[in-house]
Design an enzyme around this catalytic site. Structure first.
Site, short mmCIF file in Angstrom:
data_model
loop_
_atom_site.label_atom_id
_atom_site.label_comp_id
_atom_site.label_asym_id
_atom_site.label_seq_id
_atom_site.Cartn_x
_atom_site.Cartn_y
_atom_site.Cartn_z
N LYS A 152 0.81 -1.23 0.00
CA LYS A 152 0.00 0.00 0.00
C LYS A 152 0.85 1.27 0.00
O LYS A 152 0.42 2.30 -0.54
CB LYS A 152 -0.96 -0.01 1.19
CG LYS A 152 -2.09 -1.04 1.02
CD LYS A 152 -3.07 -1.00 2.17
CE LYS A 152 -4.15 -2.05 1.96
NZ LYS A 152 -5.17 -2.03 3.01
N ASP B 150 -10.35 2.28 2.37
CA ASP B 150 -10.48 1.46 3.58
C ASP B 150 -11.28 2.17 4.67
O ASP B 150 -12.17 1.58 5.29
CB ASP B 150 -9.08 1.10 4.13
CG ASP B 150 -8.43 -0.04 3.35
OD1 ASP B 150 -9.16 -0.81 2.70
OD2 ASP B 150 -7.19 -0.15 3.40
P1 NDP Z 1 0.00 -3.10 10.41
O1 NDP Z 1 1.04 -4.16 10.37
O2 NDP Z 1 0.18 -1.84 9.64
O3 NDP Z 1 -0.22 -2.66 11.96
C1 NDP Z 1 -0.32 -3.61 12.95
C2 NDP Z 1 -0.76 -2.97 14.26
O4 NDP Z 1 -1.13 -4.02 15.15
C3 NDP Z 1 0.32 -2.15 14.96
O5 NDP Z 1 -0.27 -1.04 15.60
C4 NDP Z 1 0.86 -3.13 16.02
O6 NDP Z 1 1.36 -2.51 17.17
C5 NDP Z 1 -0.41 -3.86 16.37
N1 NDP Z 1 -0.20 -5.21 16.94
C6 NDP Z 1 0.25 -6.32 16.30
N2 NDP Z 1 0.22 -7.38 17.13
C7 NDP Z 1 -0.26 -6.94 18.32
C8 NDP Z 1 -0.52 -7.55 19.57
N3 NDP Z 1 -0.29 -8.86 19.77
N4 NDP Z 1 -1.01 -6.80 20.57
C9 NDP Z 1 -1.24 -5.48 20.38
N5 NDP Z 1 -1.01 -4.82 19.22
C10 NDP Z 1 -0.52 -5.55 18.20
O7 NDP Z 1 -1.36 -3.84 10.03
P2 NDP Z 1 -2.62 -3.19 9.28
O8 NDP Z 1 -2.92 -1.91 9.94
O9 NDP Z 1 -2.42 -3.22 7.82
O10 NDP Z 1 -3.77 -4.28 9.58
C11 NDP Z 1 -4.39 -4.35 10.85
C12 NDP Z 1 -5.58 -5.30 10.79
O11 NDP Z 1 -6.60 -4.75 9.97
C13 NDP Z 1 -5.28 -6.69 10.23
O12 NDP Z 1 -6.00 -7.64 10.99
C14 NDP Z 1 -5.84 -6.62 8.83
O13 NDP Z 1 -6.23 -7.89 8.34
C15 NDP Z 1 -7.05 -5.74 9.05
N6 NDP Z 1 -7.54 -5.04 7.85
C16 NDP Z 1 -8.83 -5.24 7.48
C17 NDP Z 1 -9.35 -4.61 6.38
C18 NDP Z 1 -10.77 -4.84 6.01
O14 NDP Z 1 -11.18 -4.39 4.91
N7 NDP Z 1 -11.56 -5.47 6.84
C19 NDP Z 1 -8.55 -3.67 5.57
C20 NDP Z 1 -7.20 -3.50 6.06
C21 NDP Z 1 -6.72 -4.17 7.17
P3 NDP Z 1 2.88 -1.95 17.27
O15 NDP Z 1 2.90 -0.70 16.44
O16 NDP Z 1 3.06 -1.66 18.71
O17 NDP Z 1 3.76 -3.03 16.73
#
Ligand code: NDP
Length: 273
Positions: free
Chosen positions: A66, A102
């Site tokens: 993206k 999104d």
């Molecule tokens: P990113 O990798 O950009 O961000 C991940 C985030 O999750 C970060 O803030 C990270 O925290 C946090 N994180 C990961 N593991 C944990 C944990 N165990 N406990 C707490 N925080 C955690 O991912 P995206 O933003 O791209 O995606 C996020 C979710 O959204 C995914 O599940 C994805 O499938 C979903 N999604 C759904 C869409 C839809 O159309 N329904 C569209 C786009 C995404 P930190 O910064 O501290 O590492």
């Protein structure tokens, strides 16, 4: 001539986009094909250009491309600019136009499909990654009373909140700082559920009469949704509606026809058990 579209990501086998767009096209009599392309990790731009050269008209872009899609666009919508990421491309007159649907997909699912009035409501968003960034502005445009972002690395939540701190009172905090605060809407925009993990949100953050929304989809009752259910929340949803609503926005942009989303959502919903 049949128009070509595709979704590009890596991996891509899990993508539901071909199914969704195929159903939109069939319902609305659109002469188009929609395929899934596994983009090479080191050759995203070349893969997009090859698709354009082969007559491609548009693409959906998913993880991990993206940001690269943002960088290669000739024109960006205001939404894409604010999100700093792109999930839809349109190829026209030798130029690449880009948008990010999104956030509007999430807002449309919450308000139109789930009946959640965002105006005046207290929102807690978990996570500060790409999805949270895309959702922030569209959520704020609906006028919530409060929007708080909690993240494992709180400095990322603070950075995300900062541009909206003065204008909208958005706060970026750690999970510990949630304390006893309670919210009408808790959105899990972390990727924790993809690994069966639970973000450390306290059960007291949920209001029983509120909504717990999981951005991940098709996984049934994730640890986050289970926590909310155990906290007495009866209104639970996953991100399938968001996925289909964002697809509908992209389809309308490409084809000039706004597809009906309800039948596709009903078909693709996995029960939350
Ligand atoms: P990113 O990798 O950009 O961000 C991940 C985030 O999750 C970060 O803030 C990270 O925290 C946090 N994180 C990961 N593991 C944990 C944990 N165990 N406990 C707490 N925080 C955690 O991912 P995206 O933003 O791209 O995606 C996020 C979710 O959204 C995914 O599940 C994805 O499938 C979903 N999604 C759904 C869409 C839809 O159309 N329904 C569209 C786009 C995404 P930190 O910064 O501290 O590492």
């Amino acid at each position: 001539m049949t128009d070509r579209y595709a979704v590009i990501g890596n991996p891509i086998a899990q993508s539901k986009s071909p199914l969704i767009h195929g159903q939109f096209a069939a319902t609305h009599g659109q002469d188009m094909v929609y395929e899934a392309i596994e983009g090479p990790l080191e050759g995203f731009a070349d893969a997009v250009r090859a698709f354009i050269a082969a007559g491609g008209r548009g693409m959906n872009v998913t993880a991990p491309f993206k940001l690269q899609a943002y960088e290669m666009a000739d024109t960006l919508s205001e939404r894409a600019r604010q999100a700093g990421a792109v999930n839809t491309l349109k190829f026209e007159g030798g130029r690449i136009a880009a948008d990010n649907f999104d956030g509007i997909g999430l807002v449309n699912d919450l308000q139109r499909n789930l009946g959640m009035a965002l105006s005046g409501c207290r929102v807690l968003m978990l996570g500060a990654g790409g999805a949270a960034r895309g959702a922030l502005r569209p959520l704020l445009e609906q006028g919530p009373a409060e929007l708080v972002i909690a993240n494992r690395h709180p400095e990322k939540a603070e950075a995300l909140a900062r541009p909206y701190a003065a204008s909208h009172g958005v706060r970026g905090i750690s999970y510990a700082e949630i304390g006893r605060q309670r919210f009408d809407l808790v959105v899990n925009a972390t990727s924790a559920s993809l690994r069966g993990e639970l973000p450390p949100v306290p059960a007291t953050a949920f209001s029983p009469e509120g909504l717990a929304y999981e951005l991940a989809y098709g996984k049934g009752l994730t640890p986050f949704l289970r926590l909310a259910q155990n906290a007495g929340v009866s209104h639970l949803a996953d991100g399938v509606g968001m996925l289909i609503e964002q697809a509908a926005e992209g389809f309308a942009w490409w084809r000039g026809v706004r597809p009906e989303t309800g039948p596709v959502i009903r078909r693709m919903t996995v029960p939350l058990v």
